[in-house]
Design an enzyme around this catalytic site. Structure first.
Site, mmCIF file in Angstrom:
data_model
loop_
_atom_site.group_PDB
_atom_site.id
_atom_site.type_symbol
_atom_site.label_atom_id
_atom_site.label_comp_id
_atom_site.label_asym_id
_atom_site.label_seq_id
_atom_site.Cartn_x
_atom_site.Cartn_y
_atom_site.Cartn_z
ATOM 1 N N ASN A 237 -1.669 -2.478 -5.153
ATOM 2 C CA ASN A 237 -1.083 -2.381 -6.493
ATOM 3 C C ASN A 237 0.424 -2.484 -6.315
ATOM 4 O OD1 ASN A 237 -0.148 -1.714 -9.012
ATOM 5 N ND2 ASN A 237 -0.796 0.438 -8.942
ATOM 6 N N LYS B 58 2.629 -2.630 -8.511
ATOM 7 C CA LYS B 58 3.369 -1.986 -9.610
ATOM 8 C C LYS B 58 4.504 -2.909 -10.087
ATOM 9 C CE LYS B 58 2.286 2.472 -7.610
ATOM 10 N NZ LYS B 58 2.388 3.890 -7.815
ATOM 11 N N HIS C 170 -4.585 3.247 -14.939
ATOM 12 C CA HIS C 170 -3.752 3.848 -13.889
ATOM 13 C C HIS C 170 -3.027 5.059 -14.484
ATOM 14 C CE1 HIS C 170 -0.629 4.416 -10.896
ATOM 15 N NE2 HIS C 170 -1.363 3.687 -10.071
ATOM 16 N N GLU D 45 -0.125 6.043 -14.256
ATOM 17 C CA GLU D 45 1.209 5.762 -14.814
ATOM 18 C C GLU D 45 1.095 5.215 -16.226
ATOM 19 O OE1 GLU D 45 2.552 3.407 -11.493
ATOM 20 O OE2 GLU D 45 2.593 5.214 -10.261
ATOM 21 N N GLU E 77 -7.806 8.415 -7.941
ATOM 22 C CA GLU E 77 -6.397 8.522 -7.570
ATOM 23 C C GLU E 77 -5.839 9.849 -8.067
ATOM 24 O OE1 GLU E 77 -4.544 4.416 -6.753
ATOM 25 O OE2 GLU E 77 -4.165 4.925 -8.827
ATOM 26 N N GLY F 209 2.320 7.964 -4.743
ATOM 27 C CA GLY F 209 3.739 7.732 -4.494
ATOM 28 C C GLY F 209 4.471 8.937 -3.931
ATOM 29 N N SER G 291 -1.163 7.520 -1.760
ATOM 30 C CA SER G 291 -0.499 7.614 -0.456
ATOM 31 C C SER G 291 -1.419 7.254 0.708
ATOM 32 C CB SER G 291 0.119 9.007 -0.260
ATOM 33 O OG SER G 291 1.119 9.224 -1.237
ATOM 34 N N GLY H 231 2.557 1.862 -2.431
ATOM 35 C CA GLY H 231 3.720 1.628 -1.568
ATOM 36 C C GLY H 231 3.416 0.828 -0.312
HETATM 37 C C1 PEP Z 1 -1.142 3.582 -6.853
HETATM 38 O O1 PEP Z 1 -0.152 3.580 -7.565
HETATM 39 O O2 PEP Z 1 -2.193 3.080 -7.252
HETATM 40 C C2 PEP Z 1 -1.016 4.189 -5.528
HETATM 41 C C3 PEP Z 1 -2.100 4.540 -4.903
HETATM 42 O O3 PEP Z 1 0.257 4.348 -5.041
HETATM 43 P P1 PEP Z 1 0.671 4.921 -3.590
HETATM 44 O O4 PEP Z 1 -0.228 4.282 -2.575
HETATM 45 O O5 PEP Z 1 2.103 4.501 -3.424
HETATM 46 O O6 PEP Z 1 0.502 6.399 -3.631
#
Ligand code: PEP
Length: 247
Positions: A9, A11, A94, A96, A165, A171, A209, A231
């Site tokens: 992803n 983003k 998601h 966010e 998630e 993040g 993460s 990330g």
């Molecule tokens: C995400 O935004 O879907 C995600 C898992 O981000 P990160 O891996 O950076 O925690």
């Protein structure tokens, strides 16, 4: 055994130059993975990424989609439009988008339905906040979020991908432990099994993460069928290490 799915992803990151460098590095290093691989890119870059990925093993996805088919919805993107640019997947719900755009469980379910009707696989995200976890509400929250999608999509539920998630892990560098993730995945699997005889084939991804160091132990869990990666998906060596861990 079903193949694992590793989906990046991106983003709101990238540029024409950065996307090209990242995808070229991924294509050069990915080989013939034993897992499925996808990158979910900002919509404006779908055409560029479609061209760069053509004929390769990495599939394309988008990060959001309208719940409407077409019409007077300024700024929205219809699933048929994503499809025209080669999107195989679209992330819906998601955290966010739930947090910053007020997306409700019902809207997320409608987006999943609209994606499916256009032939795009929705990656439906569910997950609890830190406050919800600390209050002991994790199961209740993820089950409520998934129930809306099951309710709206009926027997088509076996066509979706679900990503657990935990919001507190996204993040932050603070991943759920493999045991914590597996515990929630088992709950989601049981809920899907109650809704569909084909629940075993629904990929259940973990996101939050996931990185080159922790991917192997997370992906070794019985009900973790892949990862949704933020990330670490922006760094070719890290993303390639996660793909190798799933292969
Ligand atoms: C995400 O935004 O879907 C995600 C898992 O981000 P990160 O891996 O950076 O925690």
């Amino acid at each position: 055994m079903k193949k694992k799915l590793i989906a990046g992803n991106w983003k709101m990151n990238g540029s024409l130059a950065a996307n090209e460098a990242l995808l070229k590095a991924l294509l050069a290093g990915v080989g013939q993975p034993a897992c499925q691989v996808a990158v979910c890119v900002p919509a404006v870059y779908l055409a560029q990424c479609q061209a760069l990925l053509a004929g390769g093993v990495i599939e394309l996805g988008a990060q959001d989609v309208s719940a409407h088919e077409s019409g007077a919805y300024t700024g929205e993107i219809a699933p048929a439009m994503l499809k025209e640019f080669g999107a195989r997947y679209v992330i819906v719900g998601h955290s966010e988008r739930r947090q910053y755009h007020g997306e409700t469980d019902e809207l997320v379910a409608a987006k999943a339905q609209r994606a499916l009707s256009a032939g795009i696989t929705p990656i439906v995200c569910v997950g609890e906040t830190l406050a919800e976890r600390e209050a002991g509400h994790t199961e209740e929250v993820v089950k409520r979020q998934l129930a809306a999608v099951i309710h709206t999509n009926g027997h088509c539920i076996s066509e979706v991908v679900v990503a657990y998630e935990p919001v507190w892990a996204i993040g932050t560098g603070l991943s759920a432990t493999a045991e914590q993730a597996q515990q929630v995945h088992a709950v989601l699997r049981a809920q899907l099994k109650a809704a569909s005889p084909n629940a075993d084939r629904i990929p259940l991804l973990y996101g939050g993460s996931m990185n080159a160091a922790n991917a192997k132990s997370l992906l070794a869990q019985a009900d973790i069928d892949g990862g949704l990666i933020g990330g670490a998906a922006l760094k070719a060596p890290d993303f390639l290490t996660i793909i190798a861990a799933a292969s």
